[in-house]
Design a protein around this motif. Structure first.
Motif, PDB file in Angstrom:
ATOM      1  N   ASN A  98       0.985  -1.217  -0.061  1.00 56.05           N
ATOM      2  CA  ASN A  98       0.058  -0.182  -0.010  1.00 56.05           C
ATOM      3  C   ASN A  98       0.908   1.373  -0.093  1.00 56.05           C
ATOM      4  O   ASN A  98       1.987   1.404   0.718  1.00 56.05           O
ATOM      5  N   ARG A 147       0.793   3.788   1.473  1.00 55.82           N
ATOM      6  CA  ARG A 147       0.948   4.336   2.847  1.00 55.82           C
ATOM      7  C   ARG A 147       1.942   3.752   3.818  1.00 55.82           C
ATOM      8  O   ARG A 147       1.869   4.180   4.932  1.00 55.82           O
ATOM      9  N   GLY A 148       2.384   2.517   3.285  1.00 54.47           N
ATOM     10  CA  GLY A 148       3.133   1.497   3.935  1.00 54.47           C
ATOM     11  C   GLY A 148       4.403   1.846   4.197  1.00 54.47           C
ATOM     12  O   GLY A 148       5.229   2.907   3.077  1.00 54.47           O
ATOM     13  N   GLN A 149       5.280   1.416   5.095  1.00 59.30           N
ATOM     14  CA  GLN A 149       6.659   1.713   5.144  1.00 59.30           C
ATOM     15  C   GLN A 149       7.419   0.434   5.749  1.00 59.30           C
ATOM     16  O   GLN A 149       6.623  -0.370   6.625  1.00 59.30           O
ATOM     17  N   ILE A 173       0.540   6.212  17.058  1.00 63.20           N
ATOM     18  CA  ILE A 173       0.795   7.521  16.430  1.00 63.20           C
ATOM     19  C   ILE A 173       1.146   8.332  17.295  1.00 63.20           C
ATOM     20  O   ILE A 173       0.182   8.743  18.169  1.00 63.20           O
ATOM     21  N   ASP A 199     -11.889  10.061   6.040  1.00 63.50           N
ATOM     22  CA  ASP A 199     -11.386   9.090   7.127  1.00 63.50           C
ATOM     23  C   ASP A 199     -12.313   7.837   7.331  1.00 63.50           C
ATOM     24  O   ASP A 199     -11.900   7.034   8.228  1.00 63.50           O
ATOM     25  N   THR A 203      -7.152   5.744   7.652  1.00 65.90           N
ATOM     26  CA  THR A 203      -6.238   6.325   8.542  1.00 65.90           C
ATOM     27  C   THR A 203      -5.367   5.642   9.281  1.00 65.90           C
ATOM     28  O   THR A 203      -4.525   5.612  10.109  1.00 65.90           O
ATOM     29  N   GLN A 204      -5.377   4.035   8.794  1.00 66.76           N
ATOM     30  CA  GLN A 204      -4.228   2.929   9.255  1.00 66.76           C
ATOM     31  C   GLN A 204      -3.127   3.130   8.306  1.00 66.76           C
ATOM     32  O   GLN A 204      -3.046   2.746   6.816  1.00 66.76           O
ATOM     33  N   THR A 205      -2.067   3.516   8.878  1.00 66.25           N
ATOM     34  CA  THR A 205      -0.818   3.691   8.072  1.00 66.25           C
ATOM     35  C   THR A 205       0.282   2.489   8.060  1.00 66.25           C
ATOM     36  O   THR A 205       1.472   2.724   7.785  1.00 66.25           O
ATOM     37  N   ASN A 206      -0.312   1.359   8.532  1.00 61.06           N
ATOM     38  CA  ASN A 206       0.509   0.271   8.849  1.00 61.06           C
ATOM     39  C   ASN A 206       0.008  -1.030   8.238  1.00 61.06           C
ATOM     40  O   ASN A 206      -1.206  -1.000   8.148  1.00 61.06           O
ATOM     41  N   TRP A 229      -3.801  -2.429   6.632  1.00 63.41           N
ATOM     42  CA  TRP A 229      -4.368  -1.355   6.163  1.00 63.41           C
ATOM     43  C   TRP A 229      -5.848  -1.694   6.273  1.00 63.41           C
ATOM     44  O   TRP A 229      -6.460  -0.951   5.652  1.00 63.41           O
TER      45      TRP A 229
END
Length: 887
Positions: free
Chosen positions: A247, A249-251, A624, A819, A858-861, A864
């Motif tokens: 995704n 937004r992932g890292q 967060i 959101d 809103t979930q960045t991990n 998702w």
């Protein structure tokens, strides 16, 4: 510390935000049969005991909303287990918790959040009797009955009372009652085989049931065997979860192979990161740009998703036997023995290590905690001219992935007598039951203090860890947990010699004594803080006695009233004492085609034993951090403590219902419900506490940051504990439309079931305003199921459409439209063919259009989407084949 000089309005607002955020968020699926079908196996006198009343043969559906789902209907809708049945009810406003929660304390269990009131607020019974709690709570705090431990082969039907019933059953029946009715009086031999697979791979299942029974004179013997196999669904089986950056937004994790300098907070990568010569043998990812401790850092990263499960594998073997013996014409003996072993195996990525700064000091062996001084031989900065102290930040792949094997052994014993006297006017029953759930959990782990010491003494983590070191430091952490309940119950029911126009006055009296206990004992090394990952602990016991009575007044054919009263007394070390629970129900038929019903009752729930008697639960979670630019901090340590001072929760249930038989084919059922609960027990989440401190300056005493002001260091942690809050209340409407018709093609049946939640209020204290969680999107406002069934002699088919309304994301305090998690619409189909009177085959597809779970914006991990305690699953399109045969 909290600022006690804040203005009252701000404090009240913060308390409401706190309450609204921490209370459970986490059926009404198709209600196939609104009426309770006659039980063909009800006994020699054909007297049926129904859910929600102790009075035999009372038509409780006239008085209270009761759903009854038969085994035939479960098969038509493609349900593989008990959890699937409850999960698909539209009244299940809060979603479910199951073994998709592989990161939690209870990956081997399943729970339901009926009406969104909370996990554990729905009473689960087998044949009207209580089951023991799962000995490890959700998040180490919330006790519940494990639905996954109930084998499908045992199930004849499932009754669901969608309102409070403490006046009949006592504690826990706040949001409703789930009563699993088991099979009995089996004739001959029957087998059932079900196999399934998914179109995208992963999550294959197998189910095999064998039932046999015989009667010899006055004795009936039944034996049922059940085997269930569920293979894992890996993150790599789905393209939207197969990588930490699948995704946008992932890292990647910064825990690859790096060294953190403590003077400059600079990150030094393993120079061979990403190559086969690197410390991670090619698994490292070089030049990962993450602002963990400073802006512009480049780390040797790691992809965690390749080792993760979306759903853990399970295997269960169960057997149940039942004996029924007619002692004479008035007294029968009955017994039931159930044995089960459920094994769940979970896997996560290898453990993360960060020395004494990020991972913490091992408490058993004093050492420097892996903090290398400048100039140390294994310090990567030595000889560079920029020497500084620091710690290795490393994924310990040499120890393999973190694994857990959970063995869940269950024993259920029941014996008793029942009979009648006075020419069958009065019926009585005496039962003794013993139930035990025992967990044996083996987790792979590492001696933290010894690893720190090895680094202090020269172990270079920019090199592969030697095999002999792995063998010396790795160990299996064993956790034992168990729960038991012992129940003695006696009931008597019958008719008084008082006649009304509708029949005699009916009564029931019941006495119940329950002793329950639990033990949650982690490995001693883990308990002393010398291992990786967290654990729960605790032990406690309590007794309680319940005495109840019920009267049914059939005033006329058009007017009926039922009154139930129950008193429960608790004996333990907590502040829980006794509770008095009344209920009154009325049913009135003004015209032949219309039934109106009204019920009012009080309910209560004793606090979870884990919350009363538990020790310190240690866990880790991603948070967060608004203090540091809303950065996602991975694996923050969270301590949850218990409170012996908790009081019982008390509630009120009101239901107004209408059943209109428009014609012979069309029926409408409407139930308007209002369920309120006072002194609600809840545990603030770590995210909420951190956010409340940063944004509202409250609860700051529960947040401990490290010297740099971050949540990343070993000194950083968050403490949370259960509290009694003021009030929560939910209001809404259940609607069912049932239409039957016949034409040249065969018999048709269409059922529309929808639940609308008008409001779900939280109120922190009496003086504060109400906060509506529906307005905030914490729960779906609508859940709807539409089912169409067709039958023409030997062949039949079923289509089912399920809709879940949008909800807000999990990581927004004030959630805007962007959101929101999108609504979810799925379609399932089943076709069946009766080969003969002794065999039937069916084929079905669940999630026909292969809908992926909607993302949480809103979930960045990873992953998702809400995969635990919610409504969505990554199974995708599931195809199954089922064969039923009898001999």
């Amino acid at each position: 510390m909290a600022n006690n000089n804040k203005q009252p309005k701000i404090l009240l607002s913060s308390l409401n935000l706190l309450c609204a955020s921490i209370l459970p968020v986490c059926f009404s699926g198709i209600s196939i049969a609104q009426q309770i079908e006659p039980d063909e196996q009800a006994g020699k006198d054909n007297k049926m005991v129904v859910t929600g009343s102790r009075i035999q043969n009372i038509d409780i559906k006239n008085l209270s909303p009761v759903l009854s789902i038969s085994r035939v209907e479960m098969d038509k809708l493609g349900y593989a287990n008990v959890k699937d049945v409850i999960d698909n009810l539209t009244q299940n406003s809060g979603g479910t918790f199951d073994n998709g929660a592989t990161f939690g304390f209870t990956p081997g269990a399943s729970a339901v959040n009926l009406r969104g009131i909370g996990f554990g607020q729905t009473l689960t019974l087998i044949d009207g009797r209580r089951l023991p709690i799962y000995p490890i709570g959700i998040n180490g705090t919330t006790n519940f009955v494990d639905l996954s431990a109930i084998p499908m082969a045992f199930v004849e039907r499932i009754d669901v009372l969608t309102g409070g019933a403490s006046a009949v059953y006592g504690s826990d029946a706040v949001a409703g009652v789930i009563n699993v009715i088991t099979r009995k009086d089996i004739e001959g031999v029957a087998v059932n085989f079900r196999t399934s697979s998914t179109s995208d791979g992963g999550y294959q299942t197998r189910r095999f049931n064998l039932l046999t029974g015989a009667r010899n004179g006055d004795t009936q013997l039944d034996v049922i065997m059940d085997y269930w196999l569920q293979k894992p669904l890996w993150a790599t089986d789905r393209d939207y979860t197969d990588s930490d950056i699948a995704n946008s937004r992932g890292q990647y994790s910064f825990g690859g192979a790096s060294f953190l300098g403590l003077n400059t907070l600079d990150a030094y990568q393993d120079p061979n990161c990403g190559t086969s010569n690197g410390a991670l043998a090619g698994q490292g990812i070089s030049d990962v740009d993450l602002n963990v401790f400073a802006v512009g850092e480049s780390w040797c990263g790691f992809d965690r998703s390749t080792s993760r499960q979306l759903i853990a594998p399970q295997e269960r073997i169960s057997v149940m036997s039942r004996i029924h013996y007619e002692i004479n014409n008035e007294i029968d003996f009955f017994s039931r023995i159930g044995l089960s072993r459920l094994t769940t195996s979970t896997q996560l990525e290898a453990s993360f290590y960060g020395g004494g700064i990020l991972t913490g000091f091992g408490s058993l062996v004093p050492n420097n905690g892996g903090i290398l001084p400048a100039g140390a031989p294994n310090n990567p900065t030595t000889g560079t001219g920029l020497e500084e102290p620091g710690v290795f930040v490393r994924r310990l792949i040499e120890f393999g992935p973190r694994t857990s094997k959970i063995k869940n052994d269950a024993v259920n014993l029941l014996a008793g007598l029942n009979g009648s006297f006075a020419n069958g006017m009065y019926d009585w029953e005496l039962g003794l039951s013993y139930n035990k759930t025992e967990l044996d959990i083996d987790d792979s782990n590492i001696l933290l203090s010894a690893l720190n010491s090895a680094v202090d003494n020269g172990l270079d983590l920019f090199q592969p860890i030697p095999e002999r070191t792995v063998e010396h430091l790795g160990f299996i952490a064993n956790k034992k947990a168990s729960s038991t309940n012992r129940v003695i119950d006696f009931s008597i029911a019958g008719d008084f010699d008082i006649l009304f126009d509708g029949g005699p006055l009916k009564f029931a009296l019941a006495l119940e004594q329950v002793e329950e206990s639990f033990i949650d004992r982690p490995d001693s090394i883990i308990l002393n803080g010398d291992g990786f990952d967290g654990s729960s602990e605790g032990r406690g016991k309590r007794k309680h006695v319940g005495v109840g009575g019920e009267l049914s007044f059939p005033f006329s054919e058009n007017l009926e009233m039922d009154i139930a009263l129950r008193w429960d007394d608790y004996d333990d070390d907590s502040d829980v004492n006794n509770a008095f629970s009344p209920r009154i129900s009325l049913a009135y038929t003004p015209v032949e085609s219309l039934l109106t019903r009204l019920s009012w009752g009080r309910s209560f729930r004793a606090p979870d034993m884990q919350r009363l008697f538990g020790g310190v639960t240690t866990g880790f979670g991603d948070i967060i951090d608004p203090v540091n630019g809303n950065a996602v901090v991975q694996s923050v340590q969270v301590f949850t403590v218990s409170s012996i001072e908790l009081e019982e929760e008390t509630g009120t249930n009101i239901n107004l219902g209408f059943i209109w038989q428009a014609n012979d084919d069309l029926e409408f059922t409407v139930d308007i419900f209002d369920i309120s609960l006072d002194k609600v027990v809840a545990v603030p989440s770590a995210q909420l506490i951190v956010s409340a401190c940063a944004e509202l300056d409250v609860l700051c005493e529960q947040v401990n940051r490290d010297a740099a002001g971050t949540l990343s260091g070993s000194e950083a942690f968050v403490v949370t504990s259960p509290l009694n809050f003021a009030r929560q209340e939910t209001q809404g409407i259940d609607l069912t439309v049932n239409y039957d018709w016949d034409n040249a093609l065969g018999h048709w049946n269409g059922i529309l079931t929808t639940t609308w939640i008008r409001a779900f209020y939280f109120q922190a204290i009496e003086e504060s305003p109400k906060i509506d969680s529906i307005g905030q999107g914490i729960f779906p406002e609508y859940r709807t199921n539409l089912m169409l069934d067709w039958q023409n002699e030997a062949i039949g088919a079923t289509l089912k459409l399920s809709y879940i309304d949008e909800i807000s994301g999990a990581f927004c305090a004030v959630c805007e439209k962007q959101d929101r998690i999108d609504s979810w619409l799925t379609l399932s189909a089943n076709i069946r063919y009766k080969v003969s009177d002794f065999s039937r085959v069916s084929f079905g597809i669940n999630n026909l259009t292969n809908e992926a779970p909607p993302e949480d914006p809103t979930q960045t991990n990873w992953p998702w989407f809400s995969n635990a305690g919610s409504f969505y699953k990554a199974v995708g399109r599931e195809l199954y084949l089922q064969l039923d045969m009898s001999f």
